[in-house]
Design a protein around this motif. Structure first.
Motif, PDB file in Angstrom:
ATOM      1  N   LYS A  77       0.850  -1.186   0.000  1.00 45.40           N
ATOM      2  CA  LYS A  77       0.000   0.000   0.000  1.00 45.40           C
ATOM      3  C   LYS A  77       0.886   1.235   0.000  1.00 45.40           C
ATOM      4  O   LYS A  77       1.886   1.281   0.712  1.00 45.40           O
ATOM      5  CB  LYS A  77      -0.895   0.006   1.238  1.00 45.40           C
ATOM      6  CG  LYS A  77      -1.871  -1.143   1.248  1.00 45.40           C
ATOM      7  CD  LYS A  77      -2.712  -1.123   2.492  1.00 45.40           C
ATOM      8  CE  LYS A  77      -3.632  -2.335   2.510  1.00 45.40           C
ATOM      9  NZ  LYS A  77      -4.376  -2.428   3.749  1.00 45.40           N
ATOM     10  N   PRO A  78       0.557   2.222  -0.814  1.00 47.24           N
ATOM     11  CA  PRO A  78       1.380   3.432  -0.820  1.00 47.24           C
ATOM     12  C   PRO A  78       1.258   4.170   0.512  1.00 47.24           C
ATOM     13  O   PRO A  78       0.168   4.315   1.064  1.00 47.24           O
ATOM     14  CB  PRO A  78       0.813   4.257  -1.973  1.00 47.24           C
ATOM     15  CG  PRO A  78      -0.552   3.722  -2.195  1.00 47.24           C
ATOM     16  CD  PRO A  78      -0.528   2.285  -1.755  1.00 47.24           C
ATOM     17  N   ILE A  79       2.394   4.606   1.015  1.00 50.26           N
ATOM     18  CA  ILE A  79       2.416   5.319   2.281  1.00 50.26           C
ATOM     19  C   ILE A  79       2.425   6.808   1.974  1.00 50.26           C
ATOM     20  O   ILE A  79       3.233   7.293   1.186  1.00 50.26           O
ATOM     21  CB  ILE A  79       3.677   4.943   3.085  1.00 50.26           C
ATOM     22  CG1 ILE A  79       3.660   3.448   3.390  1.00 50.26           C
ATOM     23  CG2 ILE A  79       3.755   5.753   4.364  1.00 50.26           C
ATOM     24  CD1 ILE A  79       4.945   2.957   3.999  1.00 50.26           C
ATOM     25  N   LYS A  80       1.516   7.519   2.591  1.00 49.14           N
ATOM     26  CA  LYS A  80       1.456   8.965   2.393  1.00 49.14           C
ATOM     27  C   LYS A  80       2.412   9.621   3.378  1.00 49.14           C
ATOM     28  O   LYS A  80       2.318   9.419   4.579  1.00 49.14           O
ATOM     29  CB  LYS A  80       0.049   9.495   2.606  1.00 49.14           C
ATOM     30  CG  LYS A  80      -0.915   9.086   1.521  1.00 49.14           C
ATOM     31  CD  LYS A  80      -2.249   9.753   1.706  1.00 49.14           C
ATOM     32  CE  LYS A  80      -3.203   9.362   0.593  1.00 49.14           C
ATOM     33  NZ  LYS A  80      -4.509  10.014   0.756  1.00 49.14           N
ATOM     34  N   VAL A  81       3.337  10.388   2.820  1.00 44.97           N
ATOM     35  CA  VAL A  81       4.299  11.099   3.651  1.00 44.97           C
ATOM     36  C   VAL A  81       3.952  12.572   3.582  1.00 44.97           C
ATOM     37  O   VAL A  81       3.913  13.165   2.511  1.00 44.97           O
ATOM     38  CB  VAL A  81       5.745  10.866   3.142  1.00 44.97           C
ATOM     39  CG1 VAL A  81       6.735  11.647   3.969  1.00 44.97           C
ATOM     40  CG2 VAL A  81       6.062   9.387   3.138  1.00 44.97           C
ATOM     41  N   GLU A  82       3.724  13.141   4.734  1.00 45.66           N
ATOM     42  CA  GLU A  82       3.413  14.561   4.766  1.00 45.66           C
ATOM     43  C   GLU A  82       4.708  15.351   4.752  1.00 45.66           C
ATOM     44  O   GLU A  82       5.624  15.072   5.516  1.00 45.66           O
ATOM     45  CB  GLU A  82       2.609  14.894   6.023  1.00 45.66           C
ATOM     46  CG  GLU A  82       1.224  14.282   6.021  1.00 45.66           C
ATOM     47  CD  GLU A  82       0.434  14.686   7.253  1.00 45.66           C
ATOM     48  OE1 GLU A  82       0.784  15.697   7.876  1.00 45.66           O
ATOM     49  OE2 GLU A  82      -0.520  13.979   7.574  1.00 45.66           O
ATOM     50  N   LYS A  83       4.768  16.304   3.843  1.00 41.14           N
ATOM     51  CA  LYS A  83       5.966  17.122   3.744  1.00 41.14           C
ATOM     52  C   LYS A  83       5.924  18.205   4.817  1.00 41.14           C
ATOM     53  O   LYS A  83       4.884  18.790   5.084  1.00 41.14           O
ATOM     54  CB  LYS A  83       6.075  17.755   2.366  1.00 41.14           C
ATOM     55  CG  LYS A  83       6.308  16.750   1.269  1.00 41.14           C
ATOM     56  CD  LYS A  83       6.486  17.434  -0.050  1.00 41.14           C
ATOM     57  CE  LYS A  83       6.738  16.408  -1.145  1.00 41.14           C
ATOM     58  NZ  LYS A  83       6.873  17.040  -2.449  1.00 41.14           N
TER      59      LYS A  83
END
Length: 126
Positions: free
Chosen positions: A33-39
């Motif tokens: 699953k793609p991991i969402k990384v918050e910038k």
């Protein structure tokens, strides 16, 4: 002595057939699953960056110094071709003008990068 027998190798299955027969069936839950990384928000540029962004005259000065260096280097080569000696301080003048041109052009590149950094921060702020 017995005559040696010729051994013929068996034909191999293609790579697609080998992987399809040995591969396990995949499930939808097995896929990554793609991991969402918050910038992280951009930090505001410091005073030096803002000062360098405002210095727009370094590129024209650097190009002018580079032109001067080329002219006096050409004159130095011309003087060396003559039978007379080149003045003692002229070699130092050529060196100083060359390094000044290099420093001004490096400052022009830093000024351009600072301008890009400030404009990128201001776009994100809007």
């Amino acid at each position: 002595m017995s005559p040696s027998k010729k051994v013929t190798p068996k034909p191999r299955a293609s790579a697609a057939k080998r992987t399809s027969s040995t591969a396990k069936p995949t499930r939808a839950s097995d896929k990554a699953k793609p991991i969402k990384v918050e910038k992280a928000p951009l930090a505001p540029p410091n005073l030096l960056t803002r000062f360098l962004a405002k210095c727009r005259s370094t590129l024209p000065l650097g190009l002018f110094a580079l032109f001067l260096f080329g002219v006096i280097k050409l004159a130095q080569i011309g003087m060396q071709a003559r039978s007379e000696d080149v003045p003692v301080g002229y070699h130092q003048l050529v060196t100083v003008v060359g390094w000044a041109a290099v420093v001004l052009l490096v400052l022009a590149v830093l000024s351009f990068l600072a301008l890009w950094r400030v404009s990128r921060y201001e776009q994100k702020e809007l």
